[in-house]
Every structure is written in structure tokens, then in C-alpha cells.
Design a protein around this motif. Structure first.
Motif, PDB file in Angstrom:
ATOM      1  N   SER A 186       0.861  -1.079  -0.140  1.00 42.34           N
ATOM      2  CA  SER A 186       0.029  -0.087  -0.040  1.00 42.34           C
ATOM      3  C   SER A 186       0.852   1.191   0.109  1.00 42.34           C
ATOM      4  CB  SER A 186      -0.937  -0.039   1.305  1.00 42.34           C
ATOM      5  OG  SER A 186      -1.580   1.177   1.465  1.00 42.34           O
ATOM      6  N   VAL A 187       0.715   2.262  -0.865  1.00 39.03           N
ATOM      7  CA  VAL A 187       1.380   3.302  -1.395  1.00 39.03           C
ATOM      8  C   VAL A 187       0.549   4.540  -1.166  1.00 39.03           C
ATOM      9  CG1 VAL A 187       3.460   1.939  -1.811  1.00 39.03           C
ATOM     10  CG2 VAL A 187       1.768   2.883  -3.406  1.00 39.03           C
ATOM     11  N   VAL A 188       0.971   5.733  -0.998  1.00 42.97           N
ATOM     12  CA  VAL A 188       0.209   7.053  -1.184  1.00 42.97           C
ATOM     13  C   VAL A 188       0.434   7.638  -2.453  1.00 42.97           C
ATOM     14  CG1 VAL A 188       1.775   8.553  -0.023  1.00 42.97           C
ATOM     15  CG2 VAL A 188      -0.720   8.937  -0.120  1.00 42.97           C
ATOM     16  N   GLY A 189       1.852   7.139  -2.906  1.00 42.18           N
ATOM     17  CA  GLY A 189       2.227   7.781  -4.176  1.00 42.18           C
ATOM     18  C   GLY A 189       3.357   8.775  -4.001  1.00 42.18           C
ATOM     19  N   PHE A 190       4.206   8.844  -3.119  1.00 36.99           N
ATOM     20  CA  PHE A 190       5.569   9.570  -3.020  1.00 36.99           C
ATOM     21  C   PHE A 190       6.667   9.171  -3.910  1.00 36.99           C
ATOM     22  CE2 PHE A 190       4.085  10.729   1.576  1.00 36.99           C
ATOM     23  CZ  PHE A 190       3.574  12.082   1.064  1.00 36.99           C
ATOM     24  N   ALA A 191       7.530   9.882  -4.351  1.00 35.18           N
ATOM     25  CA  ALA A 191       8.283   9.389  -5.215  1.00 35.18           C
ATOM     26  C   ALA A 191      10.019   9.699  -4.710  1.00 35.18           C
ATOM     27  CB  ALA A 191       8.210  10.154  -6.660  1.00 35.18           C
ATOM     28  N   ARG A 192      10.819   8.838  -5.361  1.00 33.65           N
ATOM     29  CA  ARG A 192      12.257   8.950  -5.130  1.00 33.65           C
ATOM     30  C   ARG A 192      12.661  10.485  -5.263  1.00 33.65           C
ATOM     31  NH1 ARG A 192      17.564   7.112  -8.717  1.00 33.65           N
ATOM     32  NH2 ARG A 192      18.958   8.012  -7.221  1.00 33.65           N
ATOM     33  N   GLY A 193      13.248  11.084  -4.157  1.00 35.16           N
ATOM     34  CA  GLY A 193      13.837  12.615  -4.346  1.00 35.16           C
ATOM     35  C   GLY A 193      12.788  13.393  -3.949  1.00 35.16           C
ATOM     36  N   GLU A 194      11.634  13.097  -3.595  1.00 34.94           N
ATOM     37  CA  GLU A 194      10.492  13.912  -3.111  1.00 34.94           C
ATOM     38  C   GLU A 194      10.823  14.314  -1.658  1.00 34.94           C
ATOM     39  OE1 GLU A 194       5.717  14.458  -3.461  1.00 34.94           O
ATOM     40  OE2 GLU A 194       6.530  12.497  -4.057  1.00 34.94           O
ATOM     41  N   VAL A 195      10.732  15.747  -1.313  1.00 34.92           N
ATOM     42  CA  VAL A 195      10.842  16.171  -0.188  1.00 34.92           C
ATOM     43  C   VAL A 195       9.565  16.364   0.663  1.00 34.92           C
ATOM     44  CG1 VAL A 195      12.078  17.977   1.407  1.00 34.92           C
ATOM     45  CG2 VAL A 195      13.023  17.181  -0.824  1.00 34.92           C
ATOM     46  N   ILE A 196       9.393  15.735   1.805  1.00 36.18           N
ATOM     47  CA  ILE A 196       8.074  15.691   2.347  1.00 36.18           C
ATOM     48  C   ILE A 196       8.299  16.047   3.987  1.00 36.18           C
ATOM     49  CG2 ILE A 196       6.040  14.375   2.785  1.00 36.18           C
ATOM     50  CD1 ILE A 196       8.310  12.481   0.712  1.00 36.18           C
ATOM     51  N   ALA A 234       0.519   4.028   4.265  1.00 40.40           N
ATOM     52  CA  ALA A 234       1.433   4.065   3.132  1.00 40.40           C
ATOM     53  C   ALA A 234       2.803   3.604   3.592  1.00 40.40           C
ATOM     54  CB  ALA A 234       1.763   5.588   2.830  1.00 40.40           C
ATOM     55  N   CYS A 235       3.164   2.685   2.893  1.00 37.50           N
ATOM     56  CA  CYS A 235       4.421   1.590   3.305  1.00 37.50           C
ATOM     57  C   CYS A 235       5.746   2.381   2.984  1.00 37.50           C
ATOM     58  CB  CYS A 235       4.521   0.316   2.476  1.00 37.50           C
ATOM     59  SG  CYS A 235       3.259  -0.789   3.175  1.00 37.50           S
ATOM     60  N   GLU A 236       5.645   3.362   1.889  1.00 38.15           N
ATOM     61  CA  GLU A 236       6.896   4.166   1.412  1.00 38.15           C
ATOM     62  C   GLU A 236       7.194   5.256   2.302  1.00 38.15           C
ATOM     63  OE1 GLU A 236       4.037   6.471  -1.089  1.00 38.15           O
ATOM     64  OE2 GLU A 236       3.708   4.677   0.061  1.00 38.15           O
ATOM     65  N   SER A 237       5.846   5.657   3.274  1.00 41.39           N
ATOM     66  CA  SER A 237       6.271   6.799   4.263  1.00 41.39           C
ATOM     67  C   SER A 237       6.748   6.192   5.552  1.00 41.39           C
ATOM     68  CB  SER A 237       4.738   7.436   4.553  1.00 41.39           C
ATOM     69  OG  SER A 237       3.946   7.876   3.680  1.00 41.39           O
ATOM     70  N   ALA A 238       6.572   4.904   5.660  1.00 43.41           N
ATOM     71  CA  ALA A 238       7.228   4.174   6.718  1.00 43.41           C
ATOM     72  C   ALA A 238       8.814   3.975   6.398  1.00 43.41           C
ATOM     73  CB  ALA A 238       6.540   2.695   6.976  1.00 43.41           C
ATOM     74  N   GLY A 239       9.138   3.541   5.082  1.00 46.73           N
ATOM     75  CA  GLY A 239      10.361   3.439   5.006  1.00 46.73           C
ATOM     76  C   GLY A 239      11.015   4.779   4.876  1.00 46.73           C
ATOM     77  N   ILE A 240      10.683   5.807   4.510  1.00 44.78           N
ATOM     78  CA  ILE A 240      11.318   7.496   4.536  1.00 44.78           C
ATOM     79  C   ILE A 240      11.593   7.426   5.984  1.00 44.78           C
ATOM     80  CG2 ILE A 240      11.104   9.642   3.802  1.00 44.78           C
ATOM     81  CD1 ILE A 240       9.101   8.646   1.453  1.00 44.78           C
ATOM     82  N   LEU A 241      10.556   7.422   6.882  1.00 47.55           N
ATOM     83  CA  LEU A 241      10.870   7.898   8.065  1.00 47.55           C
ATOM     84  C   LEU A 241      11.695   6.997   8.836  1.00 47.55           C
ATOM     85  CD1 LEU A 241       6.944   8.309   9.168  1.00 47.55           C
ATOM     86  CD2 LEU A 241       8.763  10.118   9.151  1.00 47.55           C
ATOM     87  N   ALA A 242      11.656   5.554   8.429  1.00 49.24           N
ATOM     88  CA  ALA A 242      12.413   4.871   9.248  1.00 49.24           C
ATOM     89  C   ALA A 242      14.134   4.983   8.620  1.00 49.24           C
ATOM     90  CB  ALA A 242      12.391   3.340   8.917  1.00 49.24           C
ATOM     91  N   TYR A 243      14.365   5.467   7.461  1.00 42.96           N
ATOM     92  CA  TYR A 243      15.576   5.525   6.987  1.00 42.96           C
ATOM     93  C   TYR A 243      16.263   6.908   7.762  1.00 42.96           C
ATOM     94  CZ  TYR A 243      19.268   6.685   3.328  1.00 42.96           C
ATOM     95  OH  TYR A 243      20.635   7.195   2.978  1.00 42.96           O
ATOM     96  N   HIS A 244      15.499   7.951   7.710  1.00 44.81           N
ATOM     97  CA  HIS A 244      16.081   9.084   8.331  1.00 44.81           C
ATOM     98  C   HIS A 244      16.369   9.169   9.960  1.00 44.81           C
ATOM     99  CE1 HIS A 244      16.489  11.344   4.588  1.00 44.81           C
ATOM    100  NE2 HIS A 244      15.462  10.772   4.133  1.00 44.81           N
ATOM    101  N   VAL A 245      15.337   8.762  10.432  1.00 44.41           N
ATOM    102  CA  VAL A 245      15.139   8.626  12.114  1.00 44.41           C
ATOM    103  C   VAL A 245      16.302   7.805  12.403  1.00 44.41           C
ATOM    104  CG1 VAL A 245      13.862   8.391  14.113  1.00 44.41           C
ATOM    105  CG2 VAL A 245      12.706   9.370  12.399  1.00 44.41           C
ATOM    106  N   GLY A 246      16.491   6.655  11.534  1.00 46.22           N
ATOM    107  CA  GLY A 246      17.562   5.563  12.000  1.00 46.22           C
ATOM    108  C   GLY A 246      18.880   5.846  11.578  1.00 46.22           C
ATOM    109  N   GLY A 247      19.148   7.182  11.242  1.00 43.79           N
ATOM    110  CA  GLY A 247      20.459   7.646  10.719  1.00 43.79           C
ATOM    111  C   GLY A 247      20.795   7.214   9.722  1.00 43.79           C
ATOM    112  N   ASN A 248      19.947   7.311   8.657  1.00 43.91           N
ATOM    113  CA  ASN A 248      20.165   6.768   7.310  1.00 43.91           C
ATOM    114  C   ASN A 248      20.302   5.224   7.295  1.00 43.91           C
ATOM    115  OD1 ASN A 248      20.013   9.510   6.363  1.00 43.91           O
ATOM    116  ND2 ASN A 248      22.333   9.601   6.411  1.00 43.91           N
ATOM    117  N   SER A 249      19.592   4.646   7.972  1.00 44.99           N
ATOM    118  CA  SER A 249      19.669   3.201   8.095  1.00 44.99           C
ATOM    119  C   SER A 249      18.373   2.633   8.713  1.00 44.99           C
ATOM    120  CB  SER A 249      20.845   2.578   8.932  1.00 44.99           C
ATOM    121  OG  SER A 249      20.703   1.348   9.212  1.00 44.99           O
TER     122      SER A 249
END
Length: 461
Positions: free
Chosen positions: A109-119, A133-148
Motif C-alpha cells: 500500500s502506497v500513497v504515491g510519494f516518489a524518489r527524491g521528493e521532499v516531504i 503508506a508503506c513508502e512513508s514508513a520507509g522514508i521515516l525509518a531511513y532518516h530517523v534511523g540515521g540513514n539506516s
């Protein structure tokens, strides 16, 4: 002195029992609680209903059975984000490629954000919880996790352990199926309740029914309006007015999962259900998770109320008092009133009652005066069908002073029966015997002397 030692022993025993009870409460175990069974079938494989006002579990079904959380995972994702991001509105993240690589081809399930989009973190959180939105979960996890993302997942597991989950493990922030990502209804209810109790922002986002995403570097005109995936919050076939939020989750391996809040007439509940069927017997799509939630909530709202089960004036039992002044017994009453959520159809007389005074009395089943009003002299447990409802202290209803006369008599009896008294009697007996022996010997010697003198006198005649 003996009286002081006796009372001191009782106090030490009571202190030891109290310490043991406190230690038991501190141990990380799941406390027993009385739960009730509705008179209808719950289709979901597992469920936990919590009364949020009194922090009580009212209903459970397979609460510790291993299950898959699906997108209910995102509740924990939101918790970790809220722990580390203080200003959601003024925090922006760029969507990295790694997030989309992971989701490609999964049908997530995704909302439609794209690579490089700043949200903004705010929009990511709304799309995470409302739209799943699964991409929102990934974006948040990547940055809050210190790019991991793996580092963020470690943070999720640490938080689960901190909250008290013992049957939960995460390997991703979005909830897509992985055999090593699992939970149970008890843990998921614990996580959801923790989020509701500690994060007002979580409640605000997770209970919003409609939200318009803001403009980004890719969408200067603004984004679409999203609606909550929980159909019970939207006007339509499954609408149920008391329900708010919180999170839906659907996977073939996890079934249909749902976490909601519901309020009516000042009563507030949280319900988590896991693995409702995906399809009906005829092959049509099943929405049994919504039916389960409405049925369980109606049952709770219509059948339960907050009632006094035990009063501090109830005379529970009495125990003998030694040396009491004009009182041979002391009445025991609960230390405090006990209230709980209770079904209106069940009589409290059905409760099993257990009284424990063994740790507070002597071998004769009595206590020694003086007794002060409020002294703890027992424990009282109420249970139903083998589940403990409550355990409270039993205390003396009135004071009982000590009879000085009876105390003196007791001391006298104690002295008569003591070793020293017996030793003194024995010593006196020995002395008397010795005296008698000496007296007898002296008397015999004197008689012999008199007889001898008498004999000499007769010879002179």
C-alpha cells in the motif's frame, strides 16, 4: 519482654510477606485478571479489549498466540518517530531510493510519494497512520534511523521491550510479511495503548478521518486528500459512530487486523483484533473485523459498569485475641473499597472468597493484644472461574487494649512453666532433702549421745 518479642516476631513476619508481595508486583509477569466472554462468535483469531478508564482487560481471545501484525506494525513505527522528532511540521525528509527498491513488486500500500521528493514529517505521519503508506514508513525509518532502516528496526525492538512486549519482534517498519516479524494480541494492545496514553500527536493523527497532503518539491499545487482506511470511521455500510482510528492491517498471512478506540457515555475502550478472515465461505471479501469491533463494543457498552465490589465496612471475618481487655475477638474489614468494571448480568455473590491469616496469627490462630485499629491482620482474595479479581489487606476494625490482669496471669503461668522455675523447684527440693538428711543425721547423733550418757549414769548406780 516476651510480649515485645512476640509482637516483634509478628511484625517481622508481616514485613516479610509485604516485601514478597511487592517483589512479585515488580517482576515482569503478566498479571492475572478476570475477563468475560460475550454471547456471540468473534471471527478474528485473536482479540484484546481494554477499558481505558480503568486500565482493565475486559475480554481476551488467544491473547498470547503468535500472529503477524501486518500494518499494525506502523503503530510502533510512529512511536519511535515521535520519540526522536520533536517538530514534525518543520522537519523534512527526502525520499531515498532504497525505500522504493524494497517495496518494488510487493503490491504494498502506497500513497504515491516518489524518489527524491521532499516531504514534511507531518505528512509522512498522516499518510503512514491514516492511509497505511508503506513508502512513508520507509522514508521515516531511513532518516530517523540515521540513514539506516535496520538501525530503526533495532530501535523498534528496543521500544517493544521497554513497553513490556514479550512475544513481539520486528524486521521492517511497514508490516509486509516476514516470518520473523510477529506479535500477539496482548502485545499489540499494549503497544496501541502506550501510543494513546503517551503521544497526543499520535491520537490526533491516527483518529483523523480526512487530511490533505501539503505541496512538495514535486507537487507545488498540493497533494491529494486522503481518508482513513478504517471504514468504520467513514459514512457508509460499516460506519459506527463511537469508533475513532486507529490502524488497519491486511495481509494474506496475517488476515484482516484492526486497532480502534471507541467512546460512549463516558466509557472509553481500546480493541485490537488479529487475523479476521480474508474471505467469506462463498469466496466474497470478508469484513468480519468490522463486525467483530462493533459487536464487542456494543457488548461492552451495554453490559458493563463501574461498580463497588468490596467495601471497607464489610465485616469479612474475626480472629481470637489473647489478653484482650473485654474483647476475645477482633473483626477484620477490607483496608479499602474496591471498584471494578463488572457485567450487570453477573451477581458478585458468584465470586470465590479466600481469607489468608496464617502469616499474621500464632500457632493457636490468634493475635496478641494490644491491637490497633487498622493493623493489617490478613489478606482477602476474590476470584471468578480461577482468575483473581483482587487481593486486599484485611485490617482490624477496632482497637483492642491489653488486659493487665490477664497479662500478669500469663506471666505467672509462663514463669511457673519456665525452666528456671523448674530448676528453682528442683534446687529447693535438693536443699530440703539435704536439710532433712543433715537434720536426721544430727538428730540421730544426739540421740546416740544421750543414750550413751544415760548408760554411764546407770553403771554408777
Amino acid at each position: 519482654m516476651e510480649r515485645k518479642l512476640y509482637i516483634g516476631f509478628l511484625r517481622m513476619t508481616a514485613a516479610a510477606v509485604t516485601a514478597a508481595l511487592i517483589l512479585t508486583l515488580l517482576l515482569p509477569v503478566r498479571a492475572a485478571a478476570v475477563t468475560f466472554t460475550p454471547n456471540f462468535t468473534v471471527a478474528s483469531e485473536a482479540a484484546v479489549l481494554i477499558n481505558m478508564d480503568k486500565d482493565m482487560v475486559i475480554y481476551e481471545k488467544n491473547p498470547t498466540k503468535k500472529m503477524y501484525p501486518a500494518s499494525l506494525t506502523k503503530i510502533m513505527t510512529a512511536i519511535v518517530v515521535l520519540d526522536h522528532v520533536q517538530d514534525l511540521d518543520n522537519t523534512k525528509y527526502e525520499a531515498p531510493l532504497v525505500v522504493f527498491d524494497e517495496l518494488y513488486g510487493t503490491g504494498a500500500s502506497v500513497v504515491g510519494f516518489a524518489r527524491g521528493e521532499v516531504i514534511t514529517a507531518t505528512d509522512l505521519m498522516y499518510s503512514l497512520l491514516m492511509y497505511s503508506a508503506c513508502e512513508s514508513a520507509g522514508i521515516l525509518a531511513y532518516h530517523v534511523g540515521g540513514n539506516s532502516i535496520p538501525n530503526f528496526v533495532d530501535m523498534m525492538n528496543q521500544k517493544a521491550e521497554e513497553i513490556g512486549c514479550i512475544g513481539t519482534h520486528f524486521v521492517n517498519p511497514h508490516g509486509l510479511y516476514d516470518d520473523e516479524q510477529y506479535t500477539n494480541a496482548h502485545d499489540m494492545a499494549l503497544i496501541a495503548k502506550y501510543a494513546v496514553d503517551n503521544y497526543p500527536k499520535f491520537v490526533e493523527i491516527a483518529t483523523t478521518t480526512e487530511y490533505t497532503l501539503h505541496a512538495t518539491n514535486y507537487n507545488s499545487e498540493g497533494w491529494v486528500t486522503i481518508h482513513h482506511t478504517n471504514a468504520m470511521t467513514q459514512k457508509g455500510s460499516f460506519y459506527y459512530e463511537p469508533v475513532r482510528g486507529l490502524k488497519t492491517g491486511t495481509l494474506d498471512e496475517a488476515g484482516r487486523c484492526l486497532a480502534t478506540l471507541a467512546s460512549r457515555d463516558g466509557n472509553n475502550y481500546l480493541l485490537v483484533t488479529l487475523n479476521a478472515p480474508m474471505y467469506n465461505e462463498d469466496g466474497s471479501k470478508s469484513n468480519a473485523q468490522y463486525t467483530d469491533h462493533q459487536n464487542i463494543y456494543e457488548w461492552a457498552f451495554n453490559n458493563f459498569s463501574y461498580e463497588k465490589i468490596l467495601s471497607s465496612t464489610d465485616e469479612i471475618t474475626e480472629i481470637p485475641v489473647k489478653l484482650g481487655e473485654n474483647a476475645e475477638y477482633v473483626l477484620l474489614v477490607p483496608a479499602e473499597d474496591f471498584y471494578t468494571i463488572w457485567p450487570q448480568t453477573l451477581d458478585t455473590s458468584d465470586l470465590k472468597k479466600e481469607i489468608d491469616i496464617k502469616s499474621y496469627v500464632d500457632a493457636d490462630g490468634a493475635v496478641m493484644a494490644p491491637v490497633e485499629k487498622g493493623d493489617v491482620l490478613g489478606r482477602y482474595t476474590l476470584s471468578l472461574s480461577g482468575e483473581t479479581l483482587c487481593t486486599v489487606d484485611l485490617v482490624a476494625k477496632e482497637s483492642v487494649s491489653m488486659s493487665q490482669l490477664e497479662y500478669n496471669i500469663m506471666k505467672a503461668k509462663a514463669f511457673v512453666g519456665s525452666f528456671w522455675f523448674k530448676a528453682a523447684v528442683a534446687a529447693a527440693g535438693v536443699l530440703i532433702a539435704a536439710y532433712v538428711a543433715v537434720y536426721a543425721a544430727a538428730t540421730s547423733k544426739r540421740r546416740r549421745k544421750i543414750k550413751k550418757v544415760s548408760s554411764k549414769g546407770k553403771r554408777r548406780l
